[in-house]
Design a protein around this motif. Sequence first.
Motif, short mmCIF file in Angstrom:
data_model
loop_
_atom_site.label_atom_id
_atom_site.label_comp_id
_atom_site.label_asym_id
_atom_site.label_seq_id
_atom_site.Cartn_x
_atom_site.Cartn_y
_atom_site.Cartn_z
N ASP A 148 -3.24 54.20 4.22
CA ASP A 148 -4.78 54.29 3.55
C ASP A 148 -5.45 53.47 2.68
N ASN A 187 3.40 53.93 5.92
CA ASN A 187 3.10 54.62 6.29
C ASN A 187 2.85 56.24 5.09
N TYR A 215 -1.93 59.19 8.04
CA TYR A 215 -2.20 57.94 8.59
C TYR A 215 -1.00 57.90 9.15
N ASP A 216 -1.24 57.18 10.36
CA ASP A 216 -0.50 56.63 11.50
C ASP A 216 -1.20 55.58 12.35
N TYR A 217 -0.24 54.87 12.53
CA TYR A 217 -1.14 52.91 12.89
C TYR A 217 -1.48 53.57 14.16
N GLU A 218 -1.08 54.17 14.56
CA GLU A 218 -1.37 54.09 16.22
C GLU A 218 -2.44 54.83 16.22
N HIS A 219 -3.43 55.80 15.07
CA HIS A 219 -5.06 56.51 15.08
C HIS A 219 -5.97 55.60 14.66
N TYR A 220 -4.73 55.11 13.63
CA TYR A 220 -6.10 54.24 12.40
C TYR A 220 -5.74 52.46 12.98
N ARG A 221 -6.54 52.01 13.62
CA ARG A 221 -5.77 50.92 14.19
C ARG A 221 -6.20 49.19 13.84
#
Length: 210
Positions: free
Chosen positions: A110, A134, A138-144
């Motif tokens: 975040d 993580n 806030y997951d990595y795939e969504h927040y690139r």
Amino acid sequence: MLRIGIMGGTFDPIHFGHLLAAQEALVRLSLQQVIFVPTGNSYQKSYRSVTPAEERYMMTFLATLDNPKFSVSRLEIDREDPSHTVDTLREMRYWYADQAVEFFFITGIDALMSMDTWTEYEKIPELCTIVAANRPGYDYEHYRLDNLPEKVRSRVLRLEIPLLSISSTEIRHRVAAGENLRYLLPHPVEQYIYKRGLYKDEDPRRDVVL
Ligand code: ATP
Ligand code: MG
């Protein structure tokens, strides 16, 4: 080669989410130690009154006391000017100038997302590896991290940690509402909060989550 983790934060108050991220980084990245650096004058959070730095330092000290691999630095607290991560990293590099050292700046995903608002943020990858833990929501795939340049993104190391849905904001609200704090943060920190009467008058409406 020394490998040192740096965990920056407001720590208002410090909780098990911070401690778990630091511990996971310590073990998984084979770090010799993690230095917690509470912010001094937190320019990013000036919209709400942040608890005095000395109180936040004390809580961070209490929370890390039982871990010989954790320490707390007063570097940002003792600085007159607002805290900038880039300056902190430069100063740490200067301290260790005579040693081969690699720094790992530990942050939640975040906080990393808004890294492009940090002062001289493009210089940060030259000074350290960025470790992104993580965090629930806030997951990595969504927040690139598309907003960050490749130079920065290529220095980001993802750290999957057990998700803890704990935030300082939530803890402050609980204190104001007289609710339970057990198992969210170390017991001595909880006792310190009550003893000093912190967060009793927190106004939830003025308190935007960052
Ligand atoms: P606030 O709600 O006041 O913003 P916070 O819980 O987010 O507080 P900070 O002091 O803002 O705590 O965060 C310091 C660092 O710790 C940031 O990099 C943040 O992403 C990370 N962090 C905080 N809580 C967690 C958590 N539960 N899991 C993983 N990382 C966390
Ligand atoms: Mg935060």
